[in-house]
Design a protein around this motif. Sequence first.
Motif, PDB file in Angstrom:
ATOM      1  N   MET A   1       0.848  -1.204   0.000  1.00  0.00           N
ATOM      2  CA  MET A   1       0.000   0.000   0.000  1.00  0.00           C
ATOM      3  C   MET A   1       0.879   1.247   0.000  1.00  0.00           C
ATOM      4  O   MET A   1       2.023   1.218   0.435  1.00  0.00           O
ATOM      5  N   ARG A   2       0.291   2.311  -0.477  1.00  0.00           N
ATOM      6  CA  ARG A   2       1.099   3.524  -0.547  1.00  0.00           C
ATOM      7  C   ARG A   2       1.389   4.050   0.855  1.00  0.00           C
ATOM      8  O   ARG A   2       0.511   4.130   1.713  1.00  0.00           O
ATOM      9  N   ARG A   3       2.637   4.408   1.084  1.00  0.00           N
ATOM     10  CA  ARG A   3       3.067   4.978   2.363  1.00  0.00           C
ATOM     11  C   ARG A   3       2.307   6.284   2.615  1.00  0.00           C
ATOM     12  O   ARG A   3       2.269   7.149   1.739  1.00  0.00           O
ATOM     13  N   TRP A   4       1.711   6.425   3.770  1.00  0.00           N
ATOM     14  CA  TRP A   4       0.917   7.647   4.023  1.00  0.00           C
ATOM     15  C   TRP A   4       1.807   8.830   4.403  1.00  0.00           C
ATOM     16  O   TRP A   4       1.411   9.979   4.230  1.00  0.00           O
ATOM     17  N   ASN A   5       3.018   8.532   4.880  1.00  0.00           N
ATOM     18  CA  ASN A   5       3.849   9.623   5.419  1.00  0.00           C
ATOM     19  C   ASN A   5       5.240   9.682   4.774  1.00  0.00           C
ATOM     20  O   ASN A   5       6.206  10.088   5.403  1.00  0.00           O
ATOM     21  N   GLY A   6       5.310   9.236   3.520  1.00  0.00           N
ATOM     22  CA  GLY A   6       6.615   9.285   2.850  1.00  0.00           C
ATOM     23  C   GLY A   6       6.450   8.830   1.421  1.00  0.00           C
ATOM     24  O   GLY A   6       5.338   8.844   0.889  1.00  0.00           O
ATOM     25  N   TRP A   7       7.545   8.403   0.817  1.00  0.00           N
ATOM     26  CA  TRP A   7       7.502   8.066  -0.605  1.00  0.00           C
ATOM     27  C   TRP A   7       7.112   6.604  -0.853  1.00  0.00           C
ATOM     28  O   TRP A   7       7.624   5.703  -0.198  1.00  0.00           O
ATOM     29  N   GLY A   8       6.250   6.393  -1.817  1.00  0.00           N
ATOM     30  CA  GLY A   8       6.115   5.109  -2.479  1.00  0.00           C
ATOM     31  C   GLY A   8       5.352   4.031  -1.745  1.00  0.00           C
ATOM     32  O   GLY A   8       4.526   4.306  -0.869  1.00  0.00           O
ATOM     33  N   ASP A   9       5.672   2.817  -2.114  1.00  0.00           N
ATOM     34  CA  ASP A   9       4.973   1.629  -1.639  1.00  0.00           C
ATOM     35  C   ASP A   9       5.633   1.168  -0.344  1.00  0.00           C
ATOM     36  O   ASP A   9       6.856   0.990  -0.293  1.00  0.00           O
ATOM     37  N   ASP A  10       4.808   0.923   0.698  1.00  0.00           N
ATOM     38  CA  ASP A  10       5.434   0.581   1.988  1.00  0.00           C
ATOM     39  C   ASP A  10       5.978  -0.848   2.018  1.00  0.00           C
ATOM     40  O   ASP A  10       6.595  -1.254   3.008  1.00  0.00           O
ATOM     41  N   GLN A  11       5.763  -1.613   0.948  1.00  0.00           N
ATOM     42  CA  GLN A  11       6.357  -2.954   0.875  1.00  0.00           C
ATOM     43  C   GLN A  11       7.769  -2.916   0.277  1.00  0.00           C
ATOM     44  O   GLN A  11       8.440  -3.937   0.209  1.00  0.00           O
ATOM     45  N   PHE A  12       8.178  -1.744  -0.168  1.00  0.00           N
ATOM     46  CA  PHE A  12       9.483  -1.658  -0.825  1.00  0.00           C
ATOM     47  C   PHE A  12      10.394  -0.723  -0.030  1.00  0.00           C
ATOM     48  O   PHE A  12       9.960   0.324   0.439  1.00  0.00           O
ATOM     49  N   SER A  13      11.629  -1.141   0.149  1.00  0.00           N
ATOM     50  CA  SER A  13      12.575  -0.211   0.781  1.00  0.00           C
ATOM     51  C   SER A  13      13.952  -0.374   0.157  1.00  0.00           C
ATOM     52  O   SER A  13      14.255  -1.378  -0.485  1.00  0.00           O
ATOM     53  N   LEU A  14      14.736   0.649   0.318  1.00  0.00           N
ATOM     54  CA  LEU A  14      16.092   0.665  -0.227  1.00  0.00           C
ATOM     55  C   LEU A  14      17.017   0.897   0.956  1.00  0.00           C
ATOM     56  O   LEU A  14      16.818   1.851   1.708  1.00  0.00           O
ATOM     57  N   ASP A  15      17.992   0.018   1.133  1.00  0.00           N
ATOM     58  CA  ASP A  15      18.903   0.226   2.256  1.00  0.00           C
ATOM     59  C   ASP A  15      20.139   0.985   1.810  1.00  0.00           C
ATOM     60  O   ASP A  15      20.621   0.814   0.696  1.00  0.00           O
ATOM     61  N   LEU A  16      20.646   1.782   2.721  1.00  0.00           N
ATOM     62  CA  LEU A  16      21.916   2.443   2.471  1.00  0.00           C
ATOM     63  C   LEU A  16      23.019   1.454   2.856  1.00  0.00           C
ATOM     64  O   LEU A  16      23.015   0.921   3.972  1.00  0.00           O
ATOM     65  N   PRO A  17      23.971   1.175   1.961  1.00  0.00           N
ATOM     66  CA  PRO A  17      25.051   0.266   2.351  1.00  0.00           C
ATOM     67  C   PRO A  17      25.832   0.846   3.533  1.00  0.00           C
ATOM     68  O   PRO A  17      25.860   2.069   3.720  1.00  0.00           O
TER      69      PRO A  17
END
Lengths: 534, 534
Positions: A1-17
Amino acid sequence: MRRWNGWGDDQFSLDLPEQGGDFLSARIGGGTALPDAALDHVCAQVPESRLPVDPLVTDLIDKSPEVRVRHARGQSLADWLALRSGDIGLFPDGVALPQTNTDVRALLQYARDHDVHLIPYGGGTSVAGHINPVEQGKPVLTVSLAQMKRLLDIDRQSQIATFGAGTPGPLVESQLRAHGYTLGHFPQSFELSTIGGWVASRSSGQQSLRYGRIEQLFAGGRIETLQGTLDIPTIPASSAGPDIREMILGSEGRLGLITEVNVRISKLPEQESFHVVFFPDWEQARTAARKLVQNRVALSMLRLSNPIETETQLALAGHPRLIGLLERFLSLRGADTGKCMMTFGVTGSKAQCRATLAEARKLCGRYQGVYTGTRLGAKWAEKRFTMPYLREALWQMGYAVDTLETATDWDNVDNLMGKMESCLRNGLADKNESTHVFTHLSHFYGQGCSIYTTYVFRVADNYQETLVRWQHLKNTTSEVIVRNRGTISHQHGVGKDHAPFLSVEKGQLGMQAITALTQSFDPSGLLNPKTLLD
Amino acid sequence: MRRWNGWGDDQFSLDLPEQGGDFLSARIGGGTALPDAALDHVCAQVPESRLPVDPLVTDLIDKSPEVRVRHARGQSLADWLALRSGDIGLFPDGVALPQTNTDVRALLQYARDHDVHLIPYGGGTSVAGHINPVEQGKPVLTVSLAQMKRLLDIDRQSQIATFGAGTPGPLVESQLRAHGYTLGHFPQSFELSTIGGWVASRSSGQQSLRYGRIEQLFAGGRIETLQGTLDIPTIPASSAGPDIREMILGSEGRLGLITEVNVRISKLPEQESFHVVFFPDWEQARTAARKLVQNRVALSMLRLSNPIETETQLALAGHPRLIGLLERFLSLRGADTGKCMMTFGVTGSKAQCRATLAEARKLCGRYQGVYTGTRLGAKWAEKRFTMPYLREALWQMGYAVDTLETATDWDNVDNLMGKMESCLRNGLADKNESTHVFTHLSHFYGQGCSIYTTYVFRVADNYQETLVRWQHLKNTTSEVIVRNRGTISHQHGVGKDHAPFLSVEKGQLGMQAITALTQSFDPSGLLNPKTLLD
């Protein structure tokens, strides 16, 4: 589902190495995350709707708190801080979801009859406050075009497609791809932003070098206004007076609601690839980029990172061993400290791609460019729309990230980039805080280019102070931009955040002309007030 | 010296080869020329100037009859008939020749103070009545920008040049050429039309495929208005609201007087050549042209004559023996009756030209195109700006010639061209007169193209009836154009002649938007009344 308080889909995340965190920490110190508010806590604050009841539109409007929260803010850093803190302040009094032009006309009638303010809403991806309600003592109805998202017509001979204005990027491309076509408009917000929003805000995509900005792609369409329906016919080009298309482009909802958009499409290309070249220094790199475009080398995309962005990107890429090998390879060929990374795209028929690539490599070679093939370019292409997710990862580490962007003539690029970076870099000195600042050029014209500057700073120990710091950076640097021959926005639009800076580039008479247009279409100021013109 | 009652320099003429006369005579009958009025006869009719005396502008204004005659009309066929008959009707009350922006501001002040109408005048080449005075009971002052004709600045890095708005085509190019640059804007009126006129009328040049229309070349400039000076800064591209440039483009003097123009220039190309291909029929030819542009083959110029234009051009070319040889050569290769001539330009670096030519020839071959090399292309290039002189030669033989032009989407090109030609061809049937009608496509876009139709008819035995015939052809065909998805003008502008047809394509709301703009800049309607908006 779309994140209500930030960018994009809450099932997807990008980690910082891990190396990325160390890199930032070494430059601006370690961060401490601020606590996030919960959605139900925010929903509980939503006041009763002030919208008058009218059977004409009752079925179209949703007044539930969660829907109103989810349409209250865009994606600027101020929006982000409001959403994460839960201190949102203003909410629309309801959200309408029209399905047809008739619905939209009914909503305009409703606005006129009951003196209600309307805010047109596409993908909610504005980073300049386009869709935020303002308090003017009147009920506010946000009109989301989300239900109008279909490919309505395609003319293969004229290569014109007609879309509902609420169609988001992925649905634009997938519906065209089924017929063998592409629009080729790829802003970073592609995942969520809509074709109507692109027109309303004069958007530019990453491959504008081939496909053009939305100004070149927008062939006509339908706009529902308070004065009636404006249909702009598709005509390839005309000398018949001022161009009405160009009045709608960038009108940001002040003239009417865009409901249908005709766009110029292209056959899917036979080939496409992205290539990376490193240059030993900025002077050579910038000159090569300028020559590529001034010599009309038919690239489809071009992006040039300055030394700090190049260093940052390599540090944040992960894979330290591979990057180490790459850096040794480059160093042996003269691209060491101070090196700049250029990414370019080659798109078209096989013969066109072959000729263009040869020409581009030859020209880059003349400026000591070291060609590294397509591996890094493929990485760029893979991640081109997911970069906004990095904001979430940084936020969790206590860092705020934002961008400022402009465009200027070639003779002024270094001057303006230098002043913007310096304003951002030193902007928090009196708070004893550092800012990590880097830039790329990403849209190229014979006359000049865009300047896209990213800055990262640590959040303060409370939201209020974090917002104050951001506002200081944003406002002082925006002032630097417009006082130094830059546009207040090359691709994000004006919204409410940039409106105070607009008059420098438009001039008093230019502002008067835009005002005359908005007053002609909307004499009572019901549509998206305080956006574009403050 | 410039011809006072026709096109161009009176020291230059173009003769129609004998075969050309026979060709026309066989189709529409032999002509009998109408008698031309003498200049001194016309000057004697010029009434006393109604301009109020004001020391502020006295030195700037010439009220002599000859100067007023020479600025009274443009180059439409109606203008031509007025000038040749000597029945001109209205003259400006004087002609101002400002040298500076200060002069122009003084003239605007004068217009405001004394309720005088101003008509901005560039090269006087309008074919749509842009610069003709209309009787509204007020004095009319024509403001010629002819003295403001210098290259004021050149920025080599940003490839921007600044010109006085009155600079005519040859002076634009020669002043740039001295620095190694070109603008690349080559309308057929190039010899006389001016850079400010190009902007005011949204002009398009023969090589727009490479260099763009004036919309793409116009980077900014200065416009003196009744509300003050509007300076449009040069910015490569912007998403900051509606584009003020696009409001000035096509404003036809209604918003103010353009005094300085910044344009995007290009380095002189390494190579340029023009090539001719013949196709066996229209279907193949038109498809090949469409594919060339939709496949982004980087041609600099493209022009496609339909069968009757092809036949006419070959007949009017002279050299019957050579043409006979060519036709036998083509016939053996399948291009016989019904053949269509395509001319294309290849411009750029040597490598670009080589790749583009190969691509273009390959694509044309796929549609049975017979390539004939550069000989006919070189002829086209040599005569590209002298074709208007042919009007004089035809006039002397008793023929009137005019053109109608539009643009439309690809799916509608055949339909619209057919209807336009048929309307013109049969338009004088009830007078028992024939019209010789032929067409080329000359500006190409992915979406569609321009349609440029030429028609030749015999003058009647008096001017009045000749004008009636022309008006009938012009008005009925203009109606056909706008009722069939064509723009009322792709490259000539609106002026007074096309103003009654504008609202079909702009719509009621589009007209309202343009009116709002003109009223904002010129609430009393002092600037070029009845032009653009009637």
